[in-house]
Design a protein around this motif. Structure first.
Motif, mmCIF file in Angstrom:
data_model
loop_
_atom_site.group_PDB
_atom_site.id
_atom_site.type_symbol
_atom_site.label_atom_id
_atom_site.label_comp_id
_atom_site.label_asym_id
_atom_site.label_seq_id
_atom_site.Cartn_x
_atom_site.Cartn_y
_atom_site.Cartn_z
ATOM 1 N N GLU A 81 0.826 -1.215 0.000
ATOM 2 C CA GLU A 81 0.000 0.000 0.000
ATOM 3 C C GLU A 81 0.858 1.261 0.000
ATOM 4 O OE1 GLU A 81 -3.260 -0.169 -0.267
ATOM 5 O OE2 GLU A 81 -3.050 -2.352 -0.385
ATOM 6 N N GLY A 82 2.173 1.091 -0.021
ATOM 7 C CA GLY A 82 3.064 2.239 0.029
ATOM 8 C C GLY A 82 3.250 2.799 1.423
ATOM 9 N N GLN A 83 2.751 2.101 2.422
ATOM 10 C CA GLN A 83 2.809 2.622 3.791
ATOM 11 C C GLN A 83 4.033 2.101 4.529
ATOM 12 O OE1 GLN A 83 -0.784 1.861 5.958
ATOM 13 N NE2 GLN A 83 -1.618 3.859 5.442
ATOM 14 N N PHE A 84 4.478 2.896 5.464
ATOM 15 C CA PHE A 84 5.501 2.430 6.396
ATOM 16 C C PHE A 84 5.147 2.959 7.782
ATOM 17 C CE2 PHE A 84 7.072 6.577 5.094
ATOM 18 C CZ PHE A 84 7.523 7.135 6.277
ATOM 19 N N ARG A 85 5.701 2.289 8.791
ATOM 20 C CA ARG A 85 5.425 2.664 10.179
ATOM 21 C C ARG A 85 6.711 2.498 10.987
ATOM 22 N NH1 ARG A 85 1.235 2.144 14.230
ATOM 23 N NH2 ARG A 85 -0.280 1.862 12.556
ATOM 24 N N VAL A 86 7.034 3.522 11.750
ATOM 25 C CA VAL A 86 8.176 3.438 12.666
ATOM 26 C C VAL A 86 7.770 4.034 14.007
ATOM 27 C CG1 VAL A 86 9.970 3.562 10.892
ATOM 28 C CG2 VAL A 86 9.070 5.657 11.875
ATOM 29 N N GLN A 87 8.557 3.740 15.005
ATOM 30 C CA GLN A 87 8.365 4.316 16.327
ATOM 31 C C GLN A 87 9.479 5.342 16.553
ATOM 32 O OE1 GLN A 87 5.927 3.575 18.582
ATOM 33 N NE2 GLN A 87 4.953 2.065 17.242
ATOM 34 N N LEU A 88 9.093 6.592 16.779
ATOM 35 C CA LEU A 88 10.063 7.656 16.969
ATOM 36 C C LEU A 88 10.247 7.941 18.458
ATOM 37 C CD1 LEU A 88 9.081 10.211 14.197
ATOM 38 C CD2 LEU A 88 10.766 8.384 14.112
ATOM 39 N N LYS A 89 11.476 8.134 18.831
ATOM 40 C CA LYS A 89 11.753 8.495 20.221
ATOM 41 C C LYS A 89 11.230 9.908 20.471
ATOM 42 C CE LYS A 89 15.596 7.537 22.163
ATOM 43 N NZ LYS A 89 17.030 7.432 22.472
ATOM 44 N N PRO A 90 10.671 10.142 21.633
ATOM 45 C CA PRO A 90 10.192 11.498 21.907
ATOM 46 C C PRO A 90 11.348 12.480 21.983
ATOM 47 C CG PRO A 90 10.134 10.153 23.882
ATOM 48 C CD PRO A 90 10.466 9.231 22.763
ATOM 49 N N MET A 91 11.057 13.683 21.643
ATOM 50 C CA MET A 91 12.028 14.759 21.684
ATOM 51 C C MET A 91 13.252 14.448 20.813
ATOM 52 S SD MET A 91 10.153 16.426 23.584
ATOM 53 C CE MET A 91 11.156 17.872 23.585
ATOM 54 N N SER A 92 12.984 13.942 19.653
ATOM 55 C CA SER A 92 14.073 13.611 18.748
ATOM 56 C C SER A 92 13.827 14.261 17.400
ATOM 57 C CB SER A 92 14.182 12.087 18.568
ATOM 58 O OG SER A 92 14.454 11.472 19.786
ATOM 59 N N ARG A 93 14.903 14.428 16.680
ATOM 60 C CA ARG A 93 14.806 15.051 15.374
ATOM 61 C C ARG A 93 15.584 14.210 14.370
ATOM 62 N NH1 ARG A 93 17.015 20.120 12.914
ATOM 63 N NH2 ARG A 93 15.327 21.022 11.692
ATOM 64 N N TYR A 94 14.977 13.972 13.238
ATOM 65 C CA TYR A 94 15.583 13.077 12.261
ATOM 66 C C TYR A 94 15.596 13.737 10.885
ATOM 67 C CZ TYR A 94 14.474 9.477 15.744
ATOM 68 O OH TYR A 94 14.387 8.742 16.888
ATOM 69 N N GLN A 95 16.596 13.333 10.127
ATOM 70 C CA GLN A 95 16.558 13.614 8.697
ATOM 71 C C GLN A 95 16.083 12.332 8.013
ATOM 72 O OE1 GLN A 95 20.139 13.641 6.426
ATOM 73 N NE2 GLN A 95 19.484 15.375 5.176
ATOM 74 N N VAL A 96 15.048 12.437 7.240
ATOM 75 C CA VAL A 96 14.445 11.264 6.622
ATOM 76 C C VAL A 96 14.805 11.244 5.134
ATOM 77 C CG1 VAL A 96 12.310 9.997 6.218
ATOM 78 C CG2 VAL A 96 12.563 11.404 8.271
ATOM 79 N N VAL A 97 15.298 10.093 4.686
ATOM 80 C CA VAL A 97 15.664 9.944 3.282
ATOM 81 C C VAL A 97 14.832 8.803 2.700
ATOM 82 C CG1 VAL A 97 17.527 9.527 1.649
ATOM 83 C CG2 VAL A 97 18.005 10.688 3.804
ATOM 84 N N VAL A 98 14.058 9.096 1.687
ATOM 85 C CA VAL A 98 13.210 8.100 1.031
ATOM 86 C C VAL A 98 13.813 7.801 -0.340
ATOM 87 C CG1 VAL A 98 10.883 7.516 0.290
ATOM 88 C CG2 VAL A 98 11.215 9.080 2.213
ATOM 89 N N ARG A 99 14.090 6.524 -0.579
ATOM 90 C CA ARG A 99 14.753 6.158 -1.834
ATOM 91 C C ARG A 99 13.981 5.043 -2.524
ATOM 92 N NH1 ARG A 99 19.467 6.349 1.590
ATOM 93 N NH2 ARG A 99 21.014 7.882 0.928
#
Lengths: 877, 244
Positions: free
Chosen positions: A58-76
């Motif tokens: 379905e093109g979906q993804f799911r992750v669990q993010l740590k609170p108070m965190s900042r990420y750079q997300v790269v989709v390839r």
């Protein structure tokens, strides 16, 4: 107690903050779901781990993010262009784009050819390391490069050992330009200049002896990148700081086929000796004991410290040095060549002319004149040496020569080494040889007596090619020497030694075992004619492939009527899963020796134990003669002992990672006794962290301090109180830190505030440190040190940011320092990094450093480093 | 061995809007036949074919199996480790061999291993690789994958990382798989259909069979046992270790 209880409650509350689910759908521009796209979350905080996801049908993804965190997300995805965005996990929710739409890729990937080269190649007795495989941003000099390679170990003085064996020389493209002062080469030469590092396990200065299979020493040959051959390479550093400290150093090297030139200079007044000799250190007594609360003995002017404490001028050392080495080769035809190597340093010089005439009989002749203090371990020595070798077929080689040594010191004498014969009788039968060597050496002392040294060696070497996958080598050593080894200040040692050894070498591993002993007599210097007995045994196992090193060394020296000394050392390392154990013991009794125990134990990175006990006895300059049982002569061990002091240091650390909970604690107990101070210190540093919160207690300079830390993005807050707000995608953090010391000292960080809006971060920090100190023999004092700073930074991407920091703090009693730092970091592409750093400090005298540095680093062909100091005005390339 | 030519993937040629996702990835494999007992390594040539969201992995031994002794038996042929995956259906089908030497297919979970991405980074020639670690069926594996090749495939049953796995080995170096080449082509292949025999069932069956054989071997003093170390004890070694 209440404070810690409050901390604990705070941590427990913090641990209940749950990870936040993050779900998104990846589609193309046409709205169709994209299957099997990879999504990587790179945390902007280096300490956190990367997480990732793959999109489903379905093109979906799911992750669990740590609170108070900042990420750079790269989709390839192979069929789409790469998309990058930022995600921020905040208490109020997750800040991220709602839609992820990938654009179709309009670029066709084309084929290229890639060759995978092994980082290490072992051929017979040469181990070749490819420099590219070990180079990185932190490898500026050759020494940094060698430190990364398996098997190499670099001492604090720059001496290099390879699998426990001392490296005797470092060559550049096969030629030795620096002799035993090779630190000048390894500490100056740019790492990017080097293509390969070859370790010669059977290195010979004498080619003929090598061809005869004589066992050699360990040497290192550096090969230069092909594109840099024939071009000058080098760098210059000019630095200056407070109190008129300065350092200027630079080097240049040119490598051609027939000409090699290496030059360097180092001018400084910060006790930075290019060779790192011990004399560059100076100890300062009680300079600031009242301020630091610890013994003034800690205030040691370290070698090379550009920003030392505010010291009187008398402690400043000038250690200037400069040198030039050049090699010129003349070659005529295939078999005839001549080579001139000349070098000079501030305190030594050397000239070496050798010729190689490969006619019948094959011969190699060398004339050498030098004044190299490191060559003979004796200051102010010059010697003239002439040797020649004749190869009589394949069964024998005759070496003859003469050496004259001139010692310019109180004892003037000439050391005459006459007709050093090495007669090898080789029976080369299927690569198995037996070789015997005998010779004599005479030393004539001008003003006293004539001494002689006779030595005989017998050794056996066999090479067994064995099975196809392995080659092994066996070598045994028999070494018998007698005679007077040492003549220094009317002290001499006369003795005999015998050693036996065996060395097994396989493809990636080796095992050596040696055992030997010697007995010697001394003259009257140490209170009568003394008999000294040395026993030495060592065994080592090395495996370069899996980085295992095991080393055991036992050395016992007994002076039968007065003192005895024993040292035993063992070391075991296993990797990459760390299992490390180090043990060493040196004992001595009798009045002028040192006792030291060191045990270090580490198991799987979870448990570390270190115990060190040392005891120095009353000051007395002396030396321990060790008529060595291996090698070519005696080594004078000079020990200058300081004031009596005992020190115990026990440190036990435990580190555990249980699911998301990290637990670490360490216990440190230190006991020191001196003439005037008796300071037992107890260091207890337990720490527990979960979900970014950390509870820790520590000891700092005889103070006990408790902290609760929380990684609060983007500012790492240390705190008893933390207030987090969220306004316009920004946040404000207030922190307090408070500690009470055992010596009634107070350490308080009153507040620390930060604000982030978009990618701009502002921080203000104010700190007050109160120190009520009472030492045993010092009156109680109360000192308050306020300090504050303001910092602004802007981060435009994961790889680029700029920050500016202003700070003000007391630099000493009655002095304030104002500082300004500016830092720019930008990673350009995959290979290049650009950094600009400006640093400026002003004290009351308005004289501080203004420094700008910039460098680019690339793993392809070279490293370019630039540093500019406004005060001095310099540029390094 | 060391000079491995790898075809891959540069940039900058203008082409139609959709790129070719059919790949054939070649690996060299070194496998220790005597794993958990000793060392006797054999070389294999492996191939991973990827087409339309599906993959097929197989490997062929370059050297024939040499038994250690007369009791050292092997139930898999030299061409083995046939593994199919389908990203669309989220399934993995692997070929297994029974004690009678006959092949059959087992339906297994697609990438059930939990990877941990480590901070280590290295270059395999021009490819920037990241390191990852996982535990799978009783062994710990280290993988190097290339984020710039964003396909979640890998050799054997390994995969699920955000990039093609180019190097894989278990920490004891019994299995070492290294990338040789990547080419933009793939032959058509069909996944086995209607595989209802699951890995869980297979494990239960193996447990029963090995228990029965061990009991049988314990009373058989003739030495006619399987991989036995003694005349009265049979030892079984599985690459994917059976859960206790």
């Amino acid at each position: 107690m209440k404070v810690f209880l409050g901390f604990l409650i705070f941590v427990l509350l913090g641990s209940t903050v749950a990870a936040q689910p993050f779900v998104r759908k990846v589609t193309g521009t046409d709205g169709k779901p994209v299957l099997s796209a990879t999504v990587i979350f790179k945390p902007l905080k280096a300490a956190e781990v990367q997480i990732f996801a793959i999109t489903d049908a379905e093109g979906q993804f799911r992750v669990q993010l740590k609170p108070m965190s900042r990420y750079q997300v790269v989709v390839r995805h192979l069929s789409f262009e790469t998309d990058t965005f930022f995600v921020e996990s905040l208490p109020g929710g997750i800040s991220a784009p709602e839609r992820i739409r990938l654009k179709p890729r309009h670029q066709q990937l084309q084929e290229v050819t890639v060759v995978r080269k092994p980082p290490v190649v072992i051929r017979q007795d040469t181990v070749t390391y490819r420099a590219d495989a070990y180079a990185g941003p932190d490898t500026r000099k050759v020494e940094d490069l060698l430190a990364k390679m398996q098997g190499f170990s670099i001492g604090s003085d720059g001496q290099i050992t390879y699998n426990g064996q001392m490296v005797e020389r470092v060559m550049i493209e096969g030629d030795d330009l620096t002799g035993r002062s090779y630190q000048l080469l390894t500490r100056n030469l740019n790492a990017g200049y080097i293509d390969k590092v070859e370790v010669l396990l059977n290195d010979h200065e004498n080619r003929i002896l090598k061809e005869q299979g004589s066992p050699g020493k360990v040497g290192v040959n550096l090969t230069v990148r092909k594109n840099l051959l024939g071009k000058w390479n080098g760098g210059v550093d000019l630095l200056a700081s407070i109190n008129k400290r300065y350092e200027a150093d630079g080097h240049g090297i040119l490598v051609k086929k027939k000409l090699k030139v290496f030059s360097f200079f180092n001018l400084n007044n910060i006790a930075n000796n290019p060779l790192d000799e011990a004399e560059a250190y100076e100890e300062i007594e009680n300079t600031s004991a009242s301020q630091s609360g610890v013994s003034g003995r800690d205030m040691v002017l370290q070698s090379g410290e550009l920003f030392p404490p505010d010291l009187p001028e008398k402690y400043v050392r000038n250690n200037n040095d400069a040198g030039l080495a050049a090699m010129l080769t003349w070659k005529s035809g295939k078999h005839t060549s001549a080579r001139l190597v000349a070098g000079a340093q501030k305190r030594s010089w050397m000239a070496n002319l050798s010729s190689n005439i490969k006619t019948f009989p094959d011969s190699l002749q060398a004339w050498q004149v030098s004044n190299d203090i490191l060559q003979e371990q004796v200051p102010q020595t010059a010697f003239l040496r002439w040797t020649a070798n004749t190869d009589k077929g394949k069964k024998a080689v005759v070496q003859y020569g003469i050496q004259m040594t001139f010692l310019r010191q109180n004892n003037r004498y000439i050391n005459l080494t006459g007709i050093d014969i090495s007669d090898s009788l080789l029976e080369q039968l299927k690569n198995v040889g037996l070789q015997a060597r005998a010779g004599w050496r005479a030393t004539m002392k001008v003003n006293k007596n004539v001494v002689s040294v006779t030595h005989a060696e017998l050794w056996y070497q066999g090479i067994d090619q064995g099975l196809s996958n392995f080659s092994s080598r066996y070598a045994g050593y028999f070494n018998l020497k007698s005679g007077n080894y040492l003549q220094i200040q009317d002290f001499s040692v006369r003795g005999w030694g015998l050693s036996l050894g065996q060395n097994w070498v396989k493809k990636y591993s080796s095992w050596t075992m040696k055992i030997g002993g010697s007995i010697a007599y001394t003259n009257e210097e140490l209170g009568g004619r003394a008999r000294i007995m040395n026993i030495q045994a060592d065994t080592a196992y090395h495996s370069a492939q899996i980085m295992q090193v095991k080393l055991a060394d036992l050395f016992t020296s007994i002076r039968l009527d007065k003192w005895k000394k024993m040292s035993i050392a063992a070391e075991l390392r296993a990797g990459p899963r760390l299992l490390e154990w180090k043990g060493a013991r040196n004992t001595a009794t009798g009045g002028n020796l040192m006792t030291e125990w060191v045990y270090k134990f580490s198991l799987l990175q979870t448990l570390r134990l270190t115990w060190q006990y040392s005891r120095d006895l009353p000051e007395r300059s002396g030396f321990i003669p060790d008529p060595l049982i291996s090698g070519n002569g005696a080594i004078l061990r000079s020990i200058s002992l300081s004031k009596p002091e005992q020190q115990h240091l026990l440190q036990l650390g435990f580190f555990s990672n249980l699911l998301k909970h990290q637990l670490s604690w360490s216990l440190r107990w230190q006991l020191r006794t001196g003439q005037t101070l008796y300071i037992p210190d107890l260091f207890v540093t337990p720490a527990y962290s979960v979900n970014g919160w950390q509870l820790a207690s520590g000891n700092w300079s005889s103070m006990v301090m408790g902290t609760v830390e929380k990684y609060v993005h983007p500012i790492r807050g240390k705190l008893g109180l933390s207030i987090v707000g969220n306004a316009l995608n920004g946040m404000i953090v207030l922190n307090q830190e408070f500690a009470i010391t055992r010596n009634r000292s107070v350490f308080a960080e009153v507040w620390w505030a930060g604000l982030i809006v978009k990618k701009i971060r502002l921080e203000t920090r104010f700190k007050v440190t109160g120190n009520l100190t009472q030492l045993d023999q010092q009156p109680a004092q109360t000192l308050w040190f306020p300090g504050w700073s303001q910092k602004a930074s802007w981060q435009w991407s994961e790889q680029g940011f700029i920050s500016c920091l202003w700070r003000a703090s007391p630099f000493g009693s009655g002095k304030y320092a104002h500082g300004m730092d500016a830092y720019l970091h930008q990673k350009i592409g995959k290979r290049w990094t650009l950094r600009l750093q400006a640093h400026n400090l002003l004290n009351q005298q308005r004289l501080m450093t203004r420094q700008i540095s910039a460098y680019q680093s690339g793993s392809s062909s070279y490293v370019l480093v630039g540093r500019y100091v406004l005060l001095g005005g310099s540029l390094q390339l | 061995m060391y000079h491995i030519i790898l075809y891959w993937i540069g940039l900058l040629t203008v082409a139609p809007s959709q790129t070719n996702n059919n790949l054939t990835v070649a690996y060299s494999v070194k496998f220790n036949d005597e794993f958990d007992r000793g060392r006797k390594e054999r070389l294999y040539q492996a191939s991973l074919e990827i087409s339309e969201g599906r993959s097929k992995y197989y490997m062929v031994a370059k050297e024939s199996f040499q038994p250690t002794d007369e009791h050292d038996l092997r139930f898999t042929p030299d061409s083995s480790h046939l593994v199919f995956t389908s990203q669309n259906e989220s399934i993995l089908i692997a070929q297994e061999y029974g004690f009678n030497g006959k092949a059959f297919f087992v339906s297994d979970s697609l990438y059930p291993m939990v990877w941990e991405i480590l901070p280590d980074e290295k270059k395999i020639d021009s490819l920037v690789c990241l390191k990852a670690r996982c535990h799978f069926r009783g062994r710990e594996y280290i993988a190097w994958f290339v984020p710039d090749i964003p396909i979640p495939y890998g050799p054997w049953k390994m995969g699920g990382l955000p990039g093609l796995i180019v190097d894989l080995q278990d920490v004891d170096e019994n299995l070492v798989i290294q990338l040789q080449s990547i080419q933009f082509k793939s032959s058509a292949f069909v996944l086995p259909s209607k595989v209802k025999y699951t890995m869980d069932k297979h494990i239960e069956e193996l447990k029963k069979v090995t228990q029965r054989l061990q009991q049988s071997a314990s009373v058989d003093q003739s030495g006619n046992c399987l991989s036995c170390k003694g005349s009265s004890k049979a030892s079984f070694y599985f690459w994917e270790k059976l859960p206790q």
